[in-house]
Write a protein that holds these residues in place. Structure first.
Motif, PDB file in Angstrom:
ATOM      1  N   HIS A  64     -41.753  -1.568  23.960  1.00 39.45           N
ATOM      2  CA  HIS A  64     -41.829  -0.519  25.588  1.00 39.45           C
ATOM      3  C   HIS A  64     -41.074  -0.742  26.245  1.00 39.45           C
ATOM      4  O   HIS A  64     -41.022  -1.761  27.227  1.00 39.45           O
ATOM      5  N   HIS A  66     -38.198   1.277  29.255  1.00 39.53           N
ATOM      6  CA  HIS A  66     -37.690   2.635  29.686  1.00 39.53           C
ATOM      7  C   HIS A  66     -35.852   1.883  30.055  1.00 39.53           C
ATOM      8  O   HIS A  66     -35.480   1.213  31.499  1.00 39.53           O
ATOM      9  N   HIS A  98     -38.650   8.172  31.269  1.00 34.80           N
ATOM     10  CA  HIS A  98     -39.796   9.323  31.125  1.00 34.80           C
ATOM     11  C   HIS A  98     -38.623  10.688  32.401  1.00 34.80           C
ATOM     12  O   HIS A  98     -39.224  11.787  31.848  1.00 34.80           O
ATOM     13  N   LYS A 149     -45.230   8.907  23.285  1.00 38.29           N
ATOM     14  CA  LYS A 149     -45.911   8.345  24.128  1.00 38.29           C
ATOM     15  C   LYS A 149     -46.800   9.646  25.173  1.00 38.29           C
ATOM     16  O   LYS A 149     -46.355  10.661  25.648  1.00 38.29           O
ATOM     17  N   ASP A 314     -42.514  -3.557  29.326  1.00 33.26           N
ATOM     18  CA  ASP A 314     -42.512  -2.448  29.688  1.00 33.26           C
ATOM     19  C   ASP A 314     -41.993  -2.494  31.117  1.00 33.26           C
ATOM     20  O   ASP A 314     -41.769  -2.285  32.117  1.00 33.26           O
TER      21      ASP A 314
HETATM   22 ZN   LIG Z   1     -43.661   2.154  30.490  1.00 36.74          ZN
END
Ligand SMILES: [Zn+2]
Length: 458
Positions: A64, A66, A98, A149, A314
């Motif tokens: 996880h 980004h 995202h 996701k 994350d």
């Molecule tokens: Zn995340």
């Protein structure tokens, strides 16, 4: 006859999820080809790493992450984020951003082309399940994404899937044995809390835990877990933040749901009230929940008992300038984590809060197995020769200046830690040592998800 292999890591103690043993590790062709007791004869290698007094762990698998590439290079990109990972012994990541979501096969191809030669670690890519691109699910899975996701709430500019679309998605995932990672916060509850807090003119740090409440997370987890049970979809709950959330997931798992819980260091180590003084530097969601030493001990007990299936960072970096330059409403959610997760977890093991075996299981073996990343996450003959060599005698202090992520800071600055990753091996090559990258260029390769047969290296 003496075989001359690519690499030998000699004299160390190999740690897997199941235990530890003094073993020399030999690699050739990117794989572990032999594990031998120290001093075994008949084995030679072109490169030898002396691991005397050191632990040899499998490279960590962070599913996880980004890295904002493509997306927002001011926050991070693949070269910087993957370098931070590699220097801390993380050799495989699963990435999604995202700001530039992979919602179609064409977008996946575009992202893979962009990332060619940009990653220092092996990487899989997750897709976003977007309401208007539900029809792409099967094609994306067959194209090699690691998982989908899904959001139950509108967050980071990603639209929520309502209960109707969640059911539809889970049904389809169950049919193709696909996997998903679900961000669980109830959309109606977070939206109502936001409206109330804004109407009250609030802009203090406490809005974060009030807006992103425990109740909102628990409600969404209950719905998602029930739907996983009804459909049989392989669902992972992202960043489970409390023992209560973990208990709810476990209840449905016992009843047959193929569901698992992920958590992150921030839910084991950061206090809820830090947001009151540090504001945007503690804006992430779900927010930090710990209120007392007792709650912290309960969360560690859940981690050690297996209520937590696996650990991730994350990693969602923003610079200090971004965090400082925006209101609590306008700053991005998220924390950087790739520079600190391995050191914090090794320190936790060496100081007795957990064990090295459990760290290896939660941050390498279990996520690799969950997402079927073949050959990753453990040390055994035939597995990828991805290794993190750790010096347990090292003592150092996490600081903003030790961060390689473009974020340039860490919420754990000032923490003294025991143990340090002193060498990283990727595919049988020594790629980092003593805090320096050794590879001339990024050597990470794309790891196809299990829905695809093969896909070229990126
Ligand atoms: Zn995340």
């Amino acid at each position: 006859m003496t075989a001359v292999l690519d690499l030998a890591v000699r004299g160390g103690t190999v740690v897997t999820a199941r235990g530890r043993a003094r073993l020399d590790v030999y690699a050739a062709g990117g794989r572990v080809v032999a594990l031998r007791p120290p001093g075994a004869t008949g084995m030679e290698a072109r490169r030898v790493v002396d691991a005397s007094g050191l632990y040899v762990l499998p490279g960590m698998v962070d599913t996880h992450v980004h890295l904002m590439d493509p997306g927002d290079a001011e926050r991070e990109d693949f070269p910087t984020g993957s370098a931070a990972a590699l220097l801390q012994g993380v050799t495989t990541i699963v990435e999604h951003s995202h700001g530039w979501p992979v919602t179609t096969v064409a977008r996946l191809d575009e992202k893979l082309a962009h990332l060619r030669g940009r990653s220092h670690v092996d990487f899989g890519l997750a897709a976003h399940l977007w309401p208007e691109h539900m029809g792409e699910l099967a094609a994306l899975w067959a194209s090699g994404v690691t998982f989908f996701k899904i959001f139950t709430c509108d967050t980071h500019g990603v639209p929520a899937l309502g209960t109707d679309l969640l059911l539809e998605a889970f049904d389809e995932l169950a049919g193709i044995d696909g996997a998903c990672l679900v961000h669980c916060e109830d959309n109606a509850m977070t939206a109502a809390a936001e409206a109330r807090l804004r109407a009250a003119g609030r802009s203090d740090g406490w809005i974060v835990p009030e807006w992103r409440s425990r109740a909102a997370e628990e409600v969404a987890v209950a719905v998602v877990a029930l739907l996983a049970r009804l459909t049989g979809a392989r669902v992972t709950v992202a960043h489970a933040s409390t023992p209560d959330v973990l208990d709810e997931i476990a209840r449905h798992a016992r009843a047959g749901a193929p569901i698992a819980a992920e958590t992150c260091p921030q839910y084991l180590m950061l206090r809820e009230d830090e947001v009151a003084t540090l504001g945007t530097l503690r804006k992430f969601t779900p927010p930090a929940r710990l209120r007392s030493d007792e709650e912290e001990a309960r969360m560690w007990a859940a981690f050690n008992s297996g209520l937590v299936h696996h650990l991730s960072t994350d990693h969602a970096p923003s610079t200090r300038a971004h965090k400082a330059g925006h209101s609590i409403w306008d700053a991005h959610f998220g924390l950087p984590g790739l520079d600190t997760t391995t050191p914090l977890m090794i320190d936790a093991a060496l100081s007795g809060r957990t064990s090295l075996e459990r760290v290896v299981e939660a941050y390498a073996t279990a996520p690799a197995r969950r997402y079927r990343l073949a050959g990753k996450g453990s040390i055994a003959e035939g597995m990828a020769a991805d290794l993190a060599v750790v010096d347990p005698a090292a003592r150092w202090t996490l600081q903003d200046s030790t961060v390689h992520s473009r974020a340039g800071w860490t919420p754990f600055a000032g923490r003294d830690v025991r143990g340090r990753v002193v060498a990283t091996v990727l595919a049988g090559q020594l790629v980092a040592q003593d805090g320096r990258l050794l590879a001339e260029r990024p050597a990470g390769r794309f790891v196809s998800g299990p829905g695809a047969r093969t896909r070229g290296d990126a």
